[in-house]
Design a protein around this motif. Structure first.
Motif, mmCIF file in Angstrom:
data_model
loop_
_atom_site.group_PDB
_atom_site.id
_atom_site.type_symbol
_atom_site.label_atom_id
_atom_site.label_comp_id
_atom_site.label_asym_id
_atom_site.label_seq_id
_atom_site.Cartn_x
_atom_site.Cartn_y
_atom_site.Cartn_z
ATOM 1 N N ILE A 209 0.856 -1.187 0.000
ATOM 2 C CA ILE A 209 0.000 0.000 0.000
ATOM 3 C C ILE A 209 0.893 1.238 0.000
ATOM 4 N N LEU A 210 0.494 2.240 -0.777
ATOM 5 C CA LEU A 210 1.180 3.529 -0.806
ATOM 6 C C LEU A 210 0.159 4.651 -0.746
ATOM 7 N N PRO A 211 0.525 5.798 -0.147
ATOM 8 C CA PRO A 211 -0.333 6.982 -0.215
ATOM 9 C C PRO A 211 -0.389 7.531 -1.634
ATOM 10 N N PRO A 212 -1.250 8.527 -1.885
ATOM 11 C CA PRO A 212 -1.287 9.177 -3.200
ATOM 12 C C PRO A 212 0.063 9.782 -3.561
ATOM 13 N N ALA A 213 0.284 9.957 -4.843
ATOM 14 C CA ALA A 213 1.563 10.493 -5.314
ATOM 15 C C ALA A 213 1.801 11.931 -4.855
ATOM 16 N N THR A 214 0.752 12.649 -4.429
ATOM 17 C CA THR A 214 0.912 14.011 -3.911
ATOM 18 C C THR A 214 1.380 14.027 -2.459
ATOM 19 N N SER A 215 1.434 12.865 -1.832
ATOM 20 C CA SER A 215 1.769 12.762 -0.421
ATOM 21 C C SER A 215 3.263 12.950 -0.191
ATOM 22 N N PHE A 220 8.790 10.904 0.182
ATOM 23 C CA PHE A 220 9.935 10.639 1.049
ATOM 24 C C PHE A 220 10.259 9.153 1.072
ATOM 25 N N PHE A 221 9.238 8.326 1.195
ATOM 26 C CA PHE A 221 9.420 6.886 1.316
ATOM 27 C C PHE A 221 10.080 6.296 0.072
ATOM 28 N N ILE A 222 9.560 6.611 -1.108
ATOM 29 C CA ILE A 222 10.135 6.004 -2.306
ATOM 30 C C ILE A 222 11.553 6.522 -2.548
ATOM 31 N N ALA A 223 11.816 7.775 -2.149
ATOM 32 C CA ALA A 223 13.182 8.292 -2.271
ATOM 33 C C ALA A 223 14.130 7.520 -1.364
ATOM 34 N N GLY A 238 -0.622 -4.730 -8.706
ATOM 35 C CA GLY A 238 -1.008 -5.112 -7.353
ATOM 36 C C GLY A 238 -0.804 -4.060 -6.288
ATOM 37 N N LEU A 239 -0.292 -2.875 -6.653
ATOM 38 C CA LEU A 239 -0.151 -1.805 -5.667
ATOM 39 C C LEU A 239 -1.519 -1.240 -5.315
ATOM 40 N N VAL A 240 -1.717 -0.920 -4.030
ATOM 41 C CA VAL A 240 -2.953 -0.290 -3.561
ATOM 42 C C VAL A 240 -2.627 1.137 -3.132
ATOM 43 N N ARG A 241 -3.421 2.097 -3.591
ATOM 44 C CA ARG A 241 -3.258 3.490 -3.155
ATOM 45 C C ARG A 241 -4.320 3.799 -2.103
ATOM 46 N N ALA A 242 -3.900 4.399 -0.978
ATOM 47 C CA ALA A 242 -4.823 4.739 0.103
ATOM 48 C C ALA A 242 -4.297 5.974 0.806
ATOM 49 N N GLU A 243 -5.141 6.647 1.576
ATOM 50 C CA GLU A 243 -4.708 7.834 2.305
ATOM 51 C C GLU A 243 -3.595 7.467 3.279
ATOM 52 N N ALA A 254 -4.030 -9.613 6.509
ATOM 53 C CA ALA A 254 -2.829 -10.303 6.996
ATOM 54 C C ALA A 254 -1.624 -10.118 6.092
ATOM 55 N N ASN A 255 -1.844 -9.688 4.859
ATOM 56 C CA ASN A 255 -0.748 -9.562 3.895
ATOM 57 C C ASN A 255 -0.406 -8.119 3.533
ATOM 58 N N ALA A 256 -1.074 -7.152 4.160
ATOM 59 C CA ALA A 256 -0.885 -5.748 3.813
ATOM 60 C C ALA A 256 0.332 -5.153 4.508
ATOM 61 N N ILE A 257 1.014 -4.247 3.806
ATOM 62 C CA ILE A 257 2.091 -3.442 4.386
ATOM 63 C C ILE A 257 1.934 -2.017 3.872
ATOM 64 N N ALA A 258 2.373 -1.035 4.675
ATOM 65 C CA ALA A 258 2.304 0.366 4.268
ATOM 66 C C ALA A 258 3.273 1.185 5.104
ATOM 67 N N PRO A 259 3.906 2.206 4.520
ATOM 68 C CA PRO A 259 4.701 3.129 5.343
ATOM 69 C C PRO A 259 3.763 3.881 6.285
ATOM 70 N N PHE A 260 4.186 4.079 7.539
ATOM 71 C CA PHE A 260 3.271 4.638 8.539
ATOM 72 C C PHE A 260 4.034 5.491 9.528
#
Length: 350
Positions: A209-215, A220-223, A238-243, A254-260
């Motif tokens: 999971i990743l935030p929107p590209a404006t985030s 910062f995370f992808i850099a 298979g990428l999911v975009r979410a706030e 059980a399989n989700a990951i996201a920068p937080f």
């Protein structure tokens, strides 16, 4: 949290600078005249709200002089969940605009739209430095660049589900493996491909999971992973975009990951989003090889406005944000950041 923040500034002498104005009946309050308006980052929107209005722990914000500061949230939902297309009137007498969501959204609005003689927005909340391109735009507009006032530090880790047992295991996920998960085409798609994996289901498919590209968090995370936007895995892959920092897409998968944000997790644990009852819906991977970084977060203004009365009262050295006995409880105890004020000057990434 409020969708807008309206406050009086608790700094001596500020009362003569700004004044409260009536708002039309039957409508949300709209900024007027000398009111101070900010947009941008989801990550620090609650800290901005608390600095303005005080917090849920009883610490007061700017409330002494009868002036008004409006900090418009990144989304139209007080819990920070995504509300696609939500609009806002940034200043009375103007048309609604789509809310500038995220650091990138705020800085884009600031440097590409709000460029007339009468500005609708005075500051941008940001979880990253401006880019060189954004700062160059500010220079070209005659602003002398973008001035950064550091509010504090935030941690960034990888969130996994806790309401259901995660398949992630306990070894953490390294930045090198995260790059392979989030890149296009992905080189890691199942848990068993993660270096040192010790979880229960190596064949299960990871849901990144990743935030929107404006985030700012996304940027910062992808850099940090060494990726550009063009190299990021697509939704078709298979990428999911979410706030950003919304636990809902992660907590029951059980399989989700996201920068937080570690600061946001403090607020969740404190029960801010649950009427004061503590919550524990996600886990942040720690230790070992786990991705674990710290980043500064900022309020950004036009450098040409650093000597205005409102900026001296709010963000400049000697203003409210710089006074730890006033700002630290709001930023640290309530919003979860490590309070560390600095006038970072004109700042941008290379």
């Amino acid at each position: 949290m409020r969708t807008i923040s309206k406050v009086g500034l608790g700094v001596a002498g500020v009362a003569v600078l700004l004044f409260a104005q009536a708002t039309p009946a039957g409508a949300d309050a709209a900024a007027q005249g000398a009111d101070i308006v900010g947009v941008g980052s989801d990550t620090i929107q609650y800290a901005a709200d608390f600095l303005a209005d005080g917090d849920y722990l009883g610490n007061p914000g700017f409330n002494a002089a009868g002036a008004r500061m409006f900090s418009f949230d990144a989304t139209g939902d007080a819990r920070g969940t995504l509300t696609t297309g939500a609009t806002v009137v940034l200043r009375g007498g103007n048309f609604p605009v789509v809310r500038p969501n995220g650091s990138g959204g705020g800085l884009t609005y600031f440097t590409q739209t709000d460029t007339g003689a009468n500005h609708k927005v005075q500051f941008v909340r940001s979880s990253r430095k401006p880019s060189k391109t954004e700062n160059d735009r500010a220079v070209a507009l005659g602003w002398g660049g973008l001035r950064c006032y550091q509010m504090g530090l935030d941690g960034l880790k990888i969130a996994t589900s806790k309401l259901v047992a995660s398949n992630a295991g306990t070894g953490g996920i390294s930045a090198a493996d995260l790059k392979k998960i989030y890149s296009s085409p992905p080189q890691i798609t199942t848990w068993g491909q993660v270096t040192g994996y010790n979880g229960p289901n190596p064949g299960a498919t990871i849901v990144p999971i990743l935030p929107p590209a404006t985030s700012g968090t996304e940027q910062f995370f992808i850099a940090q992973l060494g990726l550009t936007e063009a190299q990021v895995r697509t939704t078709a892959e298979g990428l999911v975009r979410a706030e950003e920092h919304d636990p809902a897409p992660v907590q029951s998968n059980a399989n989700a990951i996201a920068p937080f944000s570690t600061a946001r997790l403090v607020m969740i644990h404190n029960g801010y989003f649950n009427n004061g009852t503590a919550q524990d819906p996600i886990n942040l991977l720690s230790g070992g090889q786990a991705f674990d970084v710290t980043r500064p977060v900022y309020f950004i203004v036009r450098n040409s406005e650093i000597n205005t009365s409102w900026n001296r009262a709010l963000f400049a050295p000697g203003g409210f944000l710089s006074q730890s006995f006033l700002a630290q409880p709001l930023v640290e105890d309530a919003a979860g950041f490590t309070y560390q004020y600095a006038d970072a000057g004109i700042c941008n990434t290379p």
